[in-house]
Design a protein around this motif. Structure first.
Motif, PDB file in Angstrom:
ATOM      1  N   LYS A 243     -59.514 -40.892  23.988  1.00 46.96           N
ATOM      2  CA  LYS A 243     -60.884 -40.294  23.792  1.00 46.96           C
ATOM      3  C   LYS A 243     -60.806 -40.092  22.409  1.00 46.96           C
ATOM      4  N   ASP A 244     -62.221 -39.478  21.909  1.00 50.43           N
ATOM      5  CA  ASP A 244     -62.394 -37.763  21.004  1.00 50.43           C
ATOM      6  C   ASP A 244     -62.622 -36.882  21.545  1.00 50.43           C
ATOM      7  N   THR A 245     -61.971 -36.331  22.774  1.00 45.63           N
ATOM      8  CA  THR A 245     -62.338 -35.239  23.258  1.00 45.63           C
ATOM      9  C   THR A 245     -61.290 -34.480  23.156  1.00 45.63           C
ATOM     10  N   ALA A 246     -61.054 -33.276  23.740  1.00 48.01           N
ATOM     11  CA  ALA A 246     -59.837 -32.237  24.006  1.00 48.01           C
ATOM     12  C   ALA A 246     -59.216 -32.536  25.132  1.00 48.01           C
ATOM     13  N   THR A 247     -57.504 -32.696  25.876  1.00 48.28           N
ATOM     14  CA  THR A 247     -56.828 -32.547  26.601  1.00 48.28           C
ATOM     15  C   THR A 247     -56.673 -31.752  27.850  1.00 48.28           C
ATOM     16  N   PHE A 248     -56.913 -31.881  28.867  1.00 47.90           N
ATOM     17  CA  PHE A 248     -56.312 -30.194  29.641  1.00 47.90           C
ATOM     18  C   PHE A 248     -55.010 -30.427  30.537  1.00 47.90           C
ATOM     19  N   TRP A 249     -54.173 -29.999  30.078  1.00 50.07           N
ATOM     20  CA  TRP A 249     -52.839 -29.819  31.351  1.00 50.07           C
ATOM     21  C   TRP A 249     -52.634 -29.263  31.610  1.00 50.07           C
ATOM     22  N   PRO A 250     -51.580 -29.267  32.912  1.00 51.57           N
ATOM     23  CA  PRO A 250     -50.828 -28.752  34.163  1.00 51.57           C
ATOM     24  C   PRO A 250     -49.701 -27.775  33.091  1.00 51.57           C
ATOM     25  N   SER A 251     -49.421 -26.564  34.095  1.00 55.08           N
ATOM     26  CA  SER A 251     -48.417 -25.953  33.987  1.00 55.08           C
ATOM     27  C   SER A 251     -46.986 -26.899  33.261  1.00 55.08           C
ATOM     28  N   ASN A 252     -46.483 -27.925  34.164  1.00 56.75           N
ATOM     29  CA  ASN A 252     -44.815 -27.896  33.903  1.00 56.75           C
ATOM     30  C   ASN A 252     -45.620 -28.773  33.192  1.00 56.75           C
ATOM     31  N   TRP A 253     -45.955 -29.626  32.330  1.00 56.06           N
ATOM     32  CA  TRP A 253     -46.770 -31.003  31.553  1.00 56.06           C
ATOM     33  C   TRP A 253     -45.226 -30.993  30.715  1.00 56.06           C
ATOM     34  N   ARG A 254     -44.643 -29.959  30.120  1.00 55.28           N
ATOM     35  CA  ARG A 254     -44.140 -29.794  28.481  1.00 55.28           C
ATOM     36  C   ARG A 254     -42.427 -30.229  28.996  1.00 55.28           C
ATOM     37  N   SER A 255     -42.502 -29.843  29.898  1.00 54.58           N
ATOM     38  CA  SER A 255     -41.350 -30.841  31.048  1.00 54.58           C
ATOM     39  C   SER A 255     -40.766 -31.968  30.725  1.00 54.58           C
ATOM     40  N   LYS A 256     -41.686 -32.977  30.695  1.00 57.02           N
ATOM     41  CA  LYS A 256     -42.226 -34.171  30.843  1.00 57.02           C
ATOM     42  C   LYS A 256     -42.152 -35.055  29.577  1.00 57.02           C
ATOM     43  N   LEU A 257     -42.194 -33.514  28.397  1.00 54.69           N
ATOM     44  CA  LEU A 257     -41.529 -35.073  27.387  1.00 54.69           C
ATOM     45  C   LEU A 257     -40.697 -35.109  26.555  1.00 54.69           C
ATOM     46  N   CYS A 258     -40.419 -36.683  26.535  1.00 53.42           N
ATOM     47  CA  CYS A 258     -39.992 -36.960  26.477  1.00 53.42           C
ATOM     48  C   CYS A 258     -39.158 -36.114  24.634  1.00 53.42           C
ATOM     49  N   THR A 259     -37.188 -36.298  24.883  1.00 44.43           N
ATOM     50  CA  THR A 259     -36.011 -35.732  23.998  1.00 44.43           C
ATOM     51  C   THR A 259     -35.846 -36.502  23.592  1.00 44.43           C
ATOM     52  N   CYS A 260     -35.960 -37.718  23.174  1.00 45.96           N
ATOM     53  CA  CYS A 260     -34.735 -38.366  22.705  1.00 45.96           C
ATOM     54  C   CYS A 260     -35.107 -38.018  20.430  1.00 45.96           C
ATOM     55  N   GLU A 261     -34.117 -38.897  20.573  1.00 48.91           N
ATOM     56  CA  GLU A 261     -33.592 -38.790  18.902  1.00 48.91           C
ATOM     57  C   GLU A 261     -34.661 -38.621  18.131  1.00 48.91           C
ATOM     58  N   GLU A 262     -35.823 -40.342  18.470  1.00 52.39           N
ATOM     59  CA  GLU A 262     -37.010 -40.879  17.375  1.00 52.39           C
ATOM     60  C   GLU A 262     -38.384 -39.300  17.404  1.00 52.39           C
ATOM     61  N   LEU A 264     -37.945 -36.116  19.045  1.00 55.17           N
ATOM     62  CA  LEU A 264     -38.130 -34.826  18.083  1.00 55.17           C
ATOM     63  C   LEU A 264     -38.068 -35.185  16.809  1.00 55.17           C
ATOM     64  N   LYS A 265     -37.337 -35.781  15.756  1.00 58.70           N
ATOM     65  CA  LYS A 265     -38.173 -36.077  14.867  1.00 58.70           C
ATOM     66  C   LYS A 265     -39.057 -36.630  14.572  1.00 58.70           C
ATOM     67  N   MET A 266     -40.204 -37.038  15.311  1.00 58.68           N
ATOM     68  CA  MET A 266     -41.628 -37.310  15.333  1.00 58.68           C
ATOM     69  C   MET A 266     -42.173 -35.305  15.712  1.00 58.68           C
ATOM     70  N   TYR A 267     -41.771 -34.251  16.290  1.00 59.13           N
ATOM     71  CA  TYR A 267     -42.078 -33.527  16.305  1.00 59.13           C
ATOM     72  C   TYR A 267     -42.429 -32.897  15.295  1.00 59.13           C
ATOM     73  N   SER A 268     -40.236 -32.997  14.979  1.00 55.78           N
ATOM     74  CA  SER A 268     -41.062 -32.008  13.815  1.00 55.78           C
ATOM     75  C   SER A 268     -41.709 -32.659  12.503  1.00 55.78           C
ATOM     76  N   GLU A 269     -41.690 -33.829  12.291  1.00 59.11           N
ATOM     77  CA  GLU A 269     -42.610 -34.422  10.798  1.00 59.11           C
ATOM     78  C   GLU A 269     -44.114 -34.049  11.422  1.00 59.11           C
ATOM     79  N   LEU A 270     -44.596 -33.762  12.275  1.00 60.74           N
ATOM     80  CA  LEU A 270     -45.920 -33.179  12.721  1.00 60.74           C
ATOM     81  C   LEU A 270     -45.834 -31.931  12.869  1.00 60.74           C
ATOM     82  N   GLU A 271     -44.740 -30.947  13.549  1.00 65.01           N
ATOM     83  CA  GLU A 271     -44.531 -29.779  13.295  1.00 65.01           C
ATOM     84  C   GLU A 271     -44.891 -29.131  14.414  1.00 65.01           C
ATOM     85  N   VAL A 272     -45.333 -29.953  15.380  1.00 62.36           N
ATOM     86  CA  VAL A 272     -45.191 -29.482  16.866  1.00 62.36           C
ATOM     87  C   VAL A 272     -44.440 -29.025  17.894  1.00 62.36           C
TER      88      VAL A 272
END
Length: 369
Positions: A243-262, A264-272
């Motif tokens: 969508k063309d909107t902001a998103t709202f997230w619960p307290s523990n959502w960061r722990s659900k993000l994938c941390t495989c090598e690909e 992690l490389k994407m996060y680094s390229e996007l500086e996030v």
């Protein structure tokens, strides 16, 4: 200290007015070096190093740390440093804005936005903990795959999926397309996806105050061969909305993000890269401040007394009072004479105090029967 992981920052419009280069100062410098100046409160920002007294300040030298780098190339600046916020670029508080509205900070760009300028009505403030603005969702489109499973729904009501956003589906088979066309089949698919999400998402043990160490095995699907599978690709293979909107997230959502090598490389390229760090959250920053204050309020003498029996407590209190009285009298002489207390003066005091203490303890001891 260099770039601090997260700290409270201010901008000084007296020293860096509109038209000058943006600059940020730390809390200590806001008191010591800019006490009488006009300041904008920026709240907290990540990985920032105080600019006070560097080349951006033409006629000011930092009183706390004069020898600073001319430029802090790692710092990031936006309109907040001129006292302007949101896509409307207005000050806060805004004397011309008569509409009551709360400001919400985006966790990616760290700008502040009016709730009515996010493209969707924000959930109640107690229902979500973090927000990603519209611009940053475009910058990080992979988050839409997670949003379908993790994000807190906005209060905006829509009549159909076509009105709500664009339906995305990657590598969709013909059988899956037929299944999605059926209303009952769509509901079954959503329930199945939620069940799969629960299976490969381990329960989060984070309470917001702790910052657990991120491990790859905590967030990846492990097959029989122990080969990690990218969680993001699994989600992208399913049906989700963009969508063309902001998103709202619960307290523990960061722990659900994938941390495989690909990923992690994407996060680094996007500086996030910070998105996988739960210590980066404002909640963790606030909890740490609360914990530090509680530690400072604790009296070390009382903690020691609580671990002793009654006789030891009385003896310690007497010794403590003797030390306090003698040290106060000793330092008062320096204050009256206006002289500086040196290291050797303190050493001399404690040597004499220990000597007097030995004389007292060498006398005959009397006890009640």
């Amino acid at each position: 200290q260099g770039a601090v992981r997260r700290q409270a920052l201010y901008a000084c419009s007296t020293c860096t007015p509109p038209g000058a280069e943006p600059a940020g100062i730390c809390l200590a410098c806001s008191y010591e070096c800019h006490g009488s100046h006009r300041l904008f409160e920026l709240y907290t920002k990540r990985n920032f190093r105080c600019d006070c007294g560097n080349s951006k300040f033409k006629n000011l030298q930092c009183k706390l740390f004069p020898d600073k780098s001319k430029v802090n190339s790692g710092n990031k600046y936006n309109d907040n440093f001129y006292g302007l916020y949101c896509t409307c670029k207005r000050p806060y508080p805004d004397p011309e804005d008569e509409i009551p509205d709360e400001m919400i900070q985006c966790i990616v760009c760290e700008d502040w936005f009016h709730g009515r300028h996010l493209g969707a009505v924000p959930p109640d403030s107690g229902d979500f903990h973090e927000m990603v603005c519209q611009t940053c969702m475009k910058h990080c489109p992979f988050l839409w795959a997670y949003a379908s499973q993790l994000a807190v729904p906005a209060l905006t009501k829509v009549n159909s999926l076509e009105e709500e956003g664009i339906v995305l589906k990657a590598e969709e088979s013909e059988e899956q397309k037929k299944e999605i066309k059926k209303e009952s089949g769509l509901k079954h698919q959503e329930m199945k996806e939620e069940k799969q999400m629960d299976q490969f998402n381990e329960p989060s043990t984070s309470s917001g105050s702790a910052c657990p160490e991120v491990k790859q095995t905590d967030f990846s699907v492990v097959t029989k061969s122990k080969k990690p599978v990218c969680k993001l690709k699994e989600l992208q293979s399913k049906r989700f909305l963009k969508k063309d909107t902001a998103t709202f997230w619960p307290s523990n959502w960061r722990s659900k993000l994938c941390t495989c090598e690909e990923c992690l490389k994407m996060y680094s390229e996007l500086e996030v890269q910070f998105l996988t760090d739960e210590c980066d959250t404002v909640l963790a920053y606030e909890n740490k401040g609360t914990s530090d204050q509680e530690t400072e309020r604790r009296d070390p003498l009382m903690d020691t007394l609580n671990s002793m029996n009654r006789v030891q407590q009385v003896e310690l209190i007497c010794e403590y009072n003797d030390l306090k009285t003698e040290l106060t009298d000793y330092l008062r002489r320096f204050a009256d004479e206006g002289t500086v207390v040196k290291r050797e003066d303190i050493q001399h005091f404690f040597e004499e105090f220990q000597s007097r203490k030995r004389q007292r303890t060498n006398r005959m001891q009397y006890y009640c029967s």
